[in-house]
Design a protein around this motif. Structure first.
Motif, short mmCIF file in Angstrom:
data_model
loop_
_atom_site.label_atom_id
_atom_site.label_comp_id
_atom_site.label_asym_id
_atom_site.label_seq_id
_atom_site.Cartn_x
_atom_site.Cartn_y
_atom_site.Cartn_z
N PRO A 17 73.62 16.21 49.14
CA PRO A 17 73.82 16.12 47.70
C PRO A 17 72.89 15.10 47.04
CG PRO A 17 75.80 15.40 48.88
CD PRO A 17 74.75 15.73 49.89
N GLY A 18 72.38 15.46 45.86
CA GLY A 18 71.54 14.56 45.10
C GLY A 18 70.11 14.46 45.57
N ARG A 19 69.75 15.22 46.58
CA ARG A 19 68.41 15.15 47.11
C ARG A 19 67.42 15.75 46.12
NH1 ARG A 19 64.86 18.26 47.61
NH2 ARG A 19 63.75 19.17 49.22
N ILE A 79 64.94 14.31 55.13
CA ILE A 79 64.74 13.43 56.29
C ILE A 79 65.12 12.01 55.89
CG2 ILE A 79 63.04 12.46 57.88
CD1 ILE A 79 61.53 15.16 57.58
N GLY A 80 66.08 11.42 56.60
CA GLY A 80 66.54 10.08 56.30
C GLY A 80 67.61 10.03 55.22
N ASP A 81 67.92 11.17 54.61
CA ASP A 81 68.96 11.22 53.59
C ASP A 81 70.33 11.34 54.25
OD1 ASP A 81 67.11 11.12 51.54
OD2 ASP A 81 66.99 13.28 51.33
N GLU A 82 71.37 11.15 53.46
CA GLU A 82 72.74 11.30 53.98
C GLU A 82 73.18 12.75 53.85
OE1 GLU A 82 75.72 8.50 52.84
OE2 GLU A 82 74.23 6.93 52.54
N ILE A 94 84.72 30.37 49.32
CA ILE A 94 83.32 30.77 49.24
C ILE A 94 82.48 29.56 48.89
CG2 ILE A 94 81.67 32.27 48.08
CD1 ILE A 94 84.09 34.03 47.28
N VAL A 95 81.47 29.29 49.71
CA VAL A 95 80.52 28.22 49.41
C VAL A 95 79.42 28.83 48.55
CG1 VAL A 95 78.86 26.58 50.38
CG2 VAL A 95 81.00 27.05 51.59
N CYS A 96 79.13 28.19 47.43
CA CYS A 96 78.15 28.69 46.49
C CYS A 96 76.95 27.74 46.44
CB CYS A 96 78.81 28.81 45.11
SG CYS A 96 77.73 29.44 43.85
N ASN A 97 75.79 28.23 46.86
CA ASN A 97 74.57 27.42 46.85
C ASN A 97 73.67 27.86 45.71
OD1 ASN A 97 75.07 25.78 49.07
ND2 ASN A 97 74.06 27.14 50.50
N ILE A 98 73.25 26.92 44.91
CA ILE A 98 72.28 27.20 43.86
C ILE A 98 70.91 27.32 44.51
CG2 ILE A 98 71.11 26.18 41.86
CD1 ILE A 98 73.85 24.90 41.17
N PHE A 104 70.40 22.40 37.00
CA PHE A 104 71.12 22.71 38.23
C PHE A 104 70.12 22.61 39.37
CE2 PHE A 104 73.19 25.25 34.89
CZ PHE A 104 74.43 24.63 34.90
N LYS A 105 70.41 21.81 40.37
CA LYS A 105 69.50 21.57 41.49
C LYS A 105 69.80 22.55 42.63
CE LYS A 105 67.71 17.75 39.75
NZ LYS A 105 66.36 17.65 39.29
N SER A 106 68.76 23.07 43.24
CA SER A 106 68.98 23.91 44.42
C SER A 106 69.57 23.04 45.53
CB SER A 106 67.69 24.59 44.86
OG SER A 106 66.66 23.68 45.06
N THR A 107 70.43 23.64 46.31
CA THR A 107 71.18 22.93 47.33
C THR A 107 70.39 22.85 48.63
OG1 THR A 107 73.19 23.87 46.38
CG2 THR A 107 73.39 22.83 48.53
N ILE A 108 70.02 21.64 49.03
CA ILE A 108 69.38 21.45 50.33
C ILE A 108 70.49 21.47 51.38
CG2 ILE A 108 68.08 19.85 51.79
CD1 ILE A 108 66.45 21.20 49.60
N HIS A 109 70.33 22.31 52.37
CA HIS A 109 71.37 22.44 53.40
C HIS A 109 70.73 22.76 54.74
CE1 HIS A 109 70.64 26.41 51.65
NE2 HIS A 109 71.08 26.94 52.76
N ARG A 110 71.55 22.61 55.78
CA ARG A 110 71.14 22.93 57.14
C ARG A 110 72.38 23.34 57.91
NH1 ARG A 110 69.79 16.73 59.16
NH2 ARG A 110 71.95 16.02 59.25
#
Length: 121
Positions: free
Chosen positions: A46-48, A56-59, A70-74, A86-92
């Motif tokens: 979040p907030g990246r 890398i190095g983020d929380e 349902i998980v909703c990713n922008i 609206f920020k795209s969701t960085i995920h892994r």
């Protein structure tokens, strides 16, 4: 729509963290993810900001998989259309590598919403 099946993995705990899918943002408009209770692995950053080196190095925050939710990713398209409001969701997706992780077969459904190429925005 993508039906995802990750095979069962042997319970190996070597102190390393592995990922089934590395840090990324979806390029589409919106992604809906349907997961089964207890089959965790999704982590978000979040907030990246877009320029931070893909988290890398983020929380990272674990997203608990819950049947019926349902998980909703922008995606990047919505971020662009909203002028970054609206920020795209960085995920892994973390592979099971801790003793408390779920090592069995994992199933999820990802629905990627793409705007029509014929539409002028």
């Amino acid at each position: 729509m993508r039906l995802l099946h990750y095979f069962e993995l042997p319970e190996v705990s070597d102190g390393k963290v592995y990922h089934r899918a590395g840090a990324h943002a979806d390029w589409d408009f919106l992604t809906l993810l349907f997961e089964k209770e207890g089959q965790n692995g999704l982590e978000i950053c979040p907030g990246r900001e877009v320029v931070s080196g893909l988290g890398i190095g983020d929380e990272w925050t674990k997203v608990e998989a819950t049947t019926g939710e349902i998980v909703c990713n922008i995606g990047d398209v919505l971020m662009s259309w909203s002028d970054d409001r609206f920020k795209s969701t960085i995920h892994r997706f973390k592979a099971p590598c801790d003793p408390h992780d779920y090592f069995g077969d994992r199933y999820s459904i990802a629905y990627f919403n793409h705007p029509s190429k014929d539409i002028l925005v």
